[in-house]
Design a protein around this motif. Structure first.
Motif: not given
Ligand code: ZN
Length: 161
Positions: A1-5, A34-55
């Motif tokens: 499963m990929n990281i998404a909102d 953390y819950l992705h897409g809810a502003g819980n991480l700083i934006p620059g990190l959250e953006d880069e994590l989008t689409g990544k997967a476990a591992g």
């Protein structure tokens, strides 16, 4: 499963400053959840994590503008010592919650004590810093209805706040 909102993500991370000094890291064996897409991480990190997967492992460099912002002089204020009534020994480095006119609490740190005045700084300690993250994605799962309603993750299904 990929990281998404609307997905809950577990990451192991190490955060260092530009000079390599360790600032923060997730505890051994205990990822940050953390819950992705809810502003819980700083934006620059959250953006880069989008689409990544476990591992997946990634290095992310976050400029201050995408991190904790630039320090603002407006957040450095002089307040009368009486405002700290009841506290015997005020010292630089002590942390407090200041309440603004709207009733919102903001963390501040005492920067300096100048006679009858106390200089408090409400800037985030990492404001103005370029942040270097070393991240490994541990787990990605769908958020529960309750997590979506609250806007944050509940680790292991426990409600801990
Ligand atoms: Zn909750």
């Amino acid at each position: 499963m990929n990281i998404a909102d609307k997905r809950v993500v577990s990451i192991h991370y190490t955060l260092t400053a530009a000079d390599g000094e360790l600032i923060d890291r997730s505890a051994d064996g205990e990822p940050l959840v953390y819950l992705h897409g809810a502003g819980n991480l700083i934006p620059g990190l959250e953006d880069e994590l989008t689409g990544k997967a476990a591992g997946d492992a990634l290095k992310v460099v976050v400029a201050p503008e995408q991190g904790y912002g630039m320090p603002s002089d407006e957040l450095v204020q002089r307040v009368p010592r009486e405002a700290f009534g009841g506290i015997e020994e005020l010292q630089p480095g002590m942390r407090f919650e200041a309440t603004d006119q709207q009733g919102n609490a903001h963390p501040v740190v005492i920067q300096e004590i100048d006679g009858d005045e106390v200089v408090v700084n409400g800037n985030h300690p990492l404001a103005g810093h370029t942040l270097h993250f070393d991240v490994t994605v541990a787990e990605v799962r769908e958020a529960t209805a309750e997590e979506l309603e609250h806007g944050h993750a509940h680790a292991d299904g426990h409600h801990h706040h």
